[in-house]
Scaffold this active site. Structure first.
Site, PDB file in Angstrom:
ATOM      1  N   GLY A 258      39.357 -68.884 -20.894  1.00 51.96           N
ATOM      2  CA  GLY A 258      38.863 -70.154 -21.420  1.00 51.96           C
ATOM      3  C   GLY A 258      39.985 -71.071 -21.857  1.00 51.96           C
ATOM      4  N   ALA A 259      40.884 -70.548 -22.686  1.00 53.53           N
ATOM      5  CA  ALA A 259      41.959 -71.360 -23.220  1.00 53.53           C
ATOM      6  C   ALA A 259      42.946 -70.469 -23.950  1.00 53.53           C
ATOM      7  CB  ALA A 259      41.399 -72.396 -24.191  1.00 53.53           C
ATOM      8  N   MET A 260      44.064 -71.069 -24.367  1.00 50.53           N
ATOM      9  CA  MET A 260      45.125 -70.273 -24.983  1.00 50.53           C
ATOM     10  C   MET A 260      45.784 -71.041 -26.124  1.00 50.53           C
ATOM     11  SD  MET A 260      46.723 -67.466 -25.022  1.00 50.53           S
ATOM     12  CE  MET A 260      47.902 -67.203 -26.341  1.00 50.53           C
ATOM     13  N   GLU A 261      45.979 -70.327 -27.229  1.00 45.75           N
ATOM     14  CA  GLU A 261      46.391 -70.941 -28.489  1.00 45.75           C
ATOM     15  C   GLU A 261      47.900 -71.087 -28.676  1.00 45.75           C
ATOM     16  OE1 GLU A 261      44.930 -67.839 -28.210  1.00 45.75           O
ATOM     17  OE2 GLU A 261      45.850 -66.417 -29.587  1.00 45.75           O
ATOM     18  N   HIS A 294      38.123 -72.974 -31.703  1.00 48.59           N
ATOM     19  CA  HIS A 294      38.641 -71.609 -31.631  1.00 48.59           C
ATOM     20  C   HIS A 294      40.164 -71.600 -31.482  1.00 48.59           C
ATOM     21  CE1 HIS A 294      38.355 -67.272 -30.460  1.00 48.59           C
ATOM     22  NE2 HIS A 294      39.442 -67.580 -29.755  1.00 48.59           N
ATOM     23  N   GLU A 295      40.663 -72.335 -30.508  1.00 48.77           N
ATOM     24  CA  GLU A 295      42.115 -72.315 -30.270  1.00 48.77           C
ATOM     25  C   GLU A 295      42.863 -72.947 -31.441  1.00 48.77           C
ATOM     26  OE1 GLU A 295      42.795 -70.362 -27.972  1.00 48.77           O
ATOM     27  OE2 GLU A 295      40.841 -70.417 -26.988  1.00 48.77           O
ATOM     28  N   HIS A 298      43.188 -70.571 -34.326  1.00 46.73           N
ATOM     29  CA  HIS A 298      44.209 -69.540 -34.093  1.00 46.73           C
ATOM     30  C   HIS A 298      45.552 -69.921 -34.708  1.00 46.73           C
ATOM     31  CE1 HIS A 298      42.621 -66.273 -31.738  1.00 46.73           C
ATOM     32  NE2 HIS A 298      42.314 -66.984 -30.669  1.00 46.73           N
ATOM     33  N   GLU A 317      41.167 -62.179 -32.800  1.00 43.24           N
ATOM     34  CA  GLU A 317      40.050 -62.694 -32.000  1.00 43.24           C
ATOM     35  C   GLU A 317      38.713 -62.593 -32.725  1.00 43.24           C
ATOM     36  OE1 GLU A 317      40.559 -64.626 -29.784  1.00 43.24           O
ATOM     37  OE2 GLU A 317      42.567 -64.142 -29.033  1.00 43.24           O
TER      38      GLU A 317
HETATM   39  N1  ARG Z   1      43.875 -65.752 -26.875  1.00 45.23           N
HETATM   40  C1  ARG Z   1      43.054 -66.444 -25.936  1.00 45.23           C
HETATM   41  C2  ARG Z   1      41.804 -66.854 -26.688  1.00 45.23           C
HETATM   42  O1  ARG Z   1      41.050 -66.095 -27.171  1.00 45.23           O
HETATM   43  C3  ARG Z   1      42.684 -65.655 -24.735  1.00 45.23           C
HETATM   44  C4  ARG Z   1      43.809 -65.215 -23.882  1.00 45.23           C
HETATM   45  C5  ARG Z   1      43.358 -64.250 -22.892  1.00 45.23           C
HETATM   46  N2  ARG Z   1      44.391 -63.865 -21.989  1.00 45.23           N
HETATM   47  C6  ARG Z   1      44.316 -62.805 -21.197  1.00 45.23           C
HETATM   48  N3  ARG Z   1      45.269 -62.566 -20.408  1.00 45.23           N
HETATM   49  N4  ARG Z   1      43.331 -61.988 -21.217  1.00 45.23           N
HETATM   50  O2  ARG Z   1      41.545 -67.923 -26.989  1.00 45.23           O
HETATM   51 ZN    ZN Z   2      40.966 -66.381 -29.203  1.00 38.48          ZN
END
Ligand code: ARG
Ligand code: ZN
Length: 850
Positions: A258-261, A294-295, A298, A317
């Site tokens: 979905g996305a990355m923080e 969410h992001e 984080h 998470e």
């Molecule tokens: N930390 C990210 C989030 O929850 C998800 C990253 C997932 N990355 C992965 N390689 N599985 O927003």
């Molecule tokens: Zn997350």
């Protein structure tokens, strides 16, 4: 190799600083990394340093400026004998972003360069101790062609930029906050930004940017507004303030998750950034807001306090999911959000918890950590922290979270650290509660209610089912919010929170002269499955009268499940009719809640509640009930569909509520009278003011036959063929239609010019939708299973993370009737026998086969 939680060892070195120099190119990127290293006083000393790598071409190694050739490779790792003491280690590597099909590390997407490093992608950029407990201050210099990459972004603050010879330019970024490598990010490309600013409560002015391709700029307003709301909410609710002068979000079309923080530079799947009325549904708008929140959240729960190792993933998470859920609840009301969140938990996490891949929210071992970004770690993790909040109360919970942030700021922490901070700050004793972190499986509760005189005795028994590797379970604390309704008065005299600690426990309630009606697990205070003997009339009573919206919805669901899962029973169906009648008549309900109450349980949850089910029969049963309700309330649904047309054009909450009810009514109309449904759906499609109504109509049409269907699907594609996210919807609507011939449709769609397996959104839009379509996936021939197995094999090496996500649908074969189960199993065995399996797929398939 299996990695175990109990084997944790601190890293021998600290890396307080790293400098990264990028010479960027789509085909080749050169990376020069200079690590300042010093022995870690908390670890066993070592006279060599071992660095992770993956797919890197090594050019040179130097220590304190002197070239070295006494390094060695051990597998993908690089080992350099460095002796003792502080020093500078310089490593030059080359990578090929445009050949990076895994979308981990540095990769190319639509002409731009971007990164995804969590969990172990940084090692695909340079050699480094790629583990979350090594924290460094990053200084990044990026250099590249000015025309190809006019925008150069990384974490932290921009500290320099300039033009160079030969049409090149550079930018330098510095992030003052020490961070683990998984939070590193870089973006280079031809992007434009919507900009804004936010002033934190202590007066820091933060420059905000949402970066997209130029043609997408008009669809970024909602993302920006969501970001500002997130920043404000976290200050108010958790006392968390932003800590840099810049916060950037970049939308990328090719993204696994979905996305990355990443610190100060969140990278998003376009799906969770871009939204406008014409192309995004109300649900899409909510999802964008939720993921932006969410992001952003984080930044504290994840970045300022990070994880010691990946077994602690739920530390960031689970907590952050809870934070984003509370954010959405606060903005739009708790009732609908809570019902939706529980629906996801039951449709996705419960099956995980009862299946071959069941694991505790804090796993004990893994082969590939990417496989553990699961609904269990995320959503059950959030439920576990929510239980602490329910037991402590909001104010005490806040004291606990304050203490957690204060104690562990700048650290790589553990779930145990969080629990201890909650004990000390919130005043809870969580000794036994820790089992929620240790045990997999959804606790099962059986209720018994007895009444004598004015006393009601509730006897509650719990059991946690055996899961792979965990045959014996101990009881867990289960907080249940309850209320007892007086049958005659129709009200209750207040809620209580009871906490079940033992295997069996009784609770006594006074003051009811006749047996009261029990409303339990109100607000879904505990993630458990409850079984109870309750009179159908009492469920009808609660479905019509319970003042807790979740519990009211739950009573209706129990009525529906009772009918759908047991032997066909006229009386059970009649009770549903009576409850539905009351819901349709209840003027105190808003239309969104009315629609929610009248929505049938998702197939995935029906499947979860059954053993050895026949998917075809189950779908027939569910569709049959829909038809029956549609016929019984034909006039009411028609009136709703007509009367809500005007209101569904309104902006704001009233419009959203009307749209939800209107499309639901349309579904019931079509189930009862397909011709009438097609007519109305075609009109709704044609006159739709936005995507919610348009998609709602098209979803109904996609399940029917006839000229209206073809015309609308054709129109939809032509209208939106230049918008990737809407084209994804077009694929999904066709792949998830409950009708015959979908497998042939999917085969044909896979040949469509707009289809590609290289884009995760597109691959999921077609095949994850098909895998979730009980009619197509469970086609008695086994062709659906074969198709998904082929997808897994095709993606296996190209994008292992994406491939592995398709395995659990086949892995649930033990729940399905024997003939289909054998076909599913055979496909898993075919995958297992393939010559070169990625770690991701291998781990999932092995677990599935048991
Ligand atoms: N930390 C990210 C989030 O929850 C998800 C990253 C997932 N990355 C992965 N390689 N599985 O927003
Ligand atoms: Zn997350």
């Amino acid at each position: 190799a299996v990695i175990r939680r109990e084997d944790y060892q601190p890293y021998a070195w600290r890396v307080p600083e790293i400098r990264l120099d990028f010479d960027l190119g789509l085909e080749t990127t050169r990376v020069e990394a200079t690590l300042t290293i010093e022995p870690n006083p908390d670890a066993e000393p070592s006279d060599e340093i071992r660095l992770d790598g993956d797919g890197l071409v090594l050019e040179s190694v130097a220590v304190d400026g002197s070239p070295r050739d006494d390094w060695r490779r051990e597998g993908e790792s690089l080992v350099v004998p460095v002796g003792q003491g502080a020093q500078k280690l310089t490593i030059v590597t080359r990578i090929a972003p445009s050949e990076n099909t895994q979308l981990m590390g540095l990769y190319a997407s639509g002409g731009m360069l971007c990164t995804q490093c969590e969990a172990e992608g940084f090692r695909r950029i340079t050699f480094f101790p790629d583990r979350p407990d090594v924290l460094s201050v990053y200084t990044v210099r990026m250099e590249g062609d000015r025309e190809a990459f006019p925008v150069l972004l990384s974490n932290g603050n921009l500290t320099g930029e300039g033009t160079l010879d030969g049409g090149r330019h550079f930018a330098e970024w510095h992030d003052p906050w020490p961070k683990p490598s998984y939070l590193f990010a870089l973006v280079a490309g031809d992007l434009v930004a919507r900009t804004d600013s936010f002033t934190t409560r202590s007066g820091r002015e933060v420059q905000l940017g949402v970066w997209v391709r130029e043609e997408d700029l008009a669809r970024t307003e909602h993302a920006m507004e969501s970001l500002k709301r997130s920043m404000e909410w976290d200050e108010k609710t958790f006392g968390r303030e932003y800590d840099l002068d810049v916060f950037n979000i970049v939308a990328v079309g090719d993204f696994n998750m979905g996305a990355m923080e990443n610190k100060g530079l969140n990278i998003f799947n376009t799906k969770y950034v871009l939204a406008d009325e014409e192309t995004a549904t109300d649900a899409d708008f909510d999802a964008v807001e939720g993921v932006i929140g969410h992001e952003y959240f984080h930044n504290w729960s994840g970045n300022r306090v990070t994880c010691r190792d990946w077994f602690q993933l739920s530390l960031k998470e689970g907590f952050t999911v809870l934070r984003d859920q509370l954010f959405s609840q606060d903005l739009h009301g708790a009732a609908i959000k809570r019902i939706g969140d529980v629906k996801v938990l039951r449709a996705v996490q419960f099956p995980e918890d009862s299946g071959p891949f069941a694991h505790p929210i804090r796993p004990d071992s893994y082969k590939e950590i990417s496989n553990f970004y699961t609904a269990t770690v995320y959503n059950k993790g959030a439920e576990v922290i929510r239980m602490m909040r329910s037991m402590a109360g909001e104010d005490a919970f806040r004291k606990g979270s304050d203490l957690y942030f204060e104690r562990h700021d700048g650290e790589a922490a553990t779930c145990e650290d969080f629990v201890r901070a909650m004990e000390d700050g919130a005043g809870l004793d969580l000794t036994q509660f820790r089992r929620w972190y240790e045990q997999a499986g959804t606790p099962h509760i059986v209720l018994q209610q007895m009444h004598k005189g004015s006393e009601t005795v509730l006897t509650v028994r719990q059991s946690v089912p055996a899961t792979p590797g965990q045959p014996d379970k101990a009881p867990v604390p289960i907080p249940l919010r309850v209320a007892l309704f007086d049958r005659e008065g129709g009200t209750h005299s207040g809620e209580q929170l009871i906490v079940l600690n033992e295997e069996e426990q009784s609770f006594t309630f006074e003051g009811h002269s006749s047996p009261p009606i029990l409303s339990i697990n109100r607000g879904f205070t505990a993630p458990v499955a409850i079984e109870r003997e309750i009179a159908r009339d009492d469920l009808v009573f609660l479905a019509a009268k319970d003042d807790d919206s979740f519990a009211r919805h739950e009573a209706m669901q129990e009525l529906l499940l009772g009918y759908l899962l047991d032997e066909p029973d006229e009386d059970a169906r009649e009770a549903i009719g009576i409850a539905a009648d009351a819901i349709l008549d209840d003027g105190s309900l808003d239309h969104e809640m009315r629609a929610e109450l009248l929505t049938l349980p998702p197939f995935a949850y029906l499947a979860e509640r059954s053993q050895s089910y026949d998917p075809g029969a189950m779908v027939e049963r569910r569709e049959g009930l829909k038809t029956w309700l549609g016929e019984r309330f034909a006039d009411r649904f028609a009136a709703l569909h007509d009367d809500l047309e005007a209101r569904s054009r309104e902006a704001g909450l009233a419009g959203k509520q009307a749209r939800r009810m209107r499309s639901l009514a349309l579904g019931y109309i079509a189930a009862a009278d397909p011709a009438e449904g097609a007519k109305r759906a075609a009109a709704q499609y044609r006159d739709a003011p936005g995507m919610t109504d348009r998609q709602g109509a098209l979803a109904v049409l996609a399940g029917l036959d006839g000229p209206e269907r073809d015309a609308a699907l054709g129109d939809f594609y032509d209208r939106f063929s230049d918008n990737a996210l809407v084209v994804d919807k077009w694929f999904t609507l066709q792949a998830s239609a409950l009708r015959d011939g979908v497998l042939e449709d999917v085969e044909r769609l896979a040949q469509h010019q707009a289809f590609t397996m290289a884009n995760p959104n597109r691959a999921r839009a077609l095949y994850a939708a098909m895998a979730g379509n009980p009619v197509a996936f469970h086609d008695a021939s086994g062709a659906g299973y074969r198709m998904i197995a082929d997808v897994i094999l095709e993606l296996n090496l190209r994008n292992p993370q994406l491939a592995a996500r398709f395995v659990p649908s086949l892995g649930r074969f033990r729940r399905v009737e024997p003939k289909r189960a054998a076909l599913m199993r055979a496909e898993l065995e075919r995958i297992a026998a393939a010559p070169k399996l990625s770690r991701d797929v291998a781990e999932q398939v092995e677990a599935s086969l048991g």
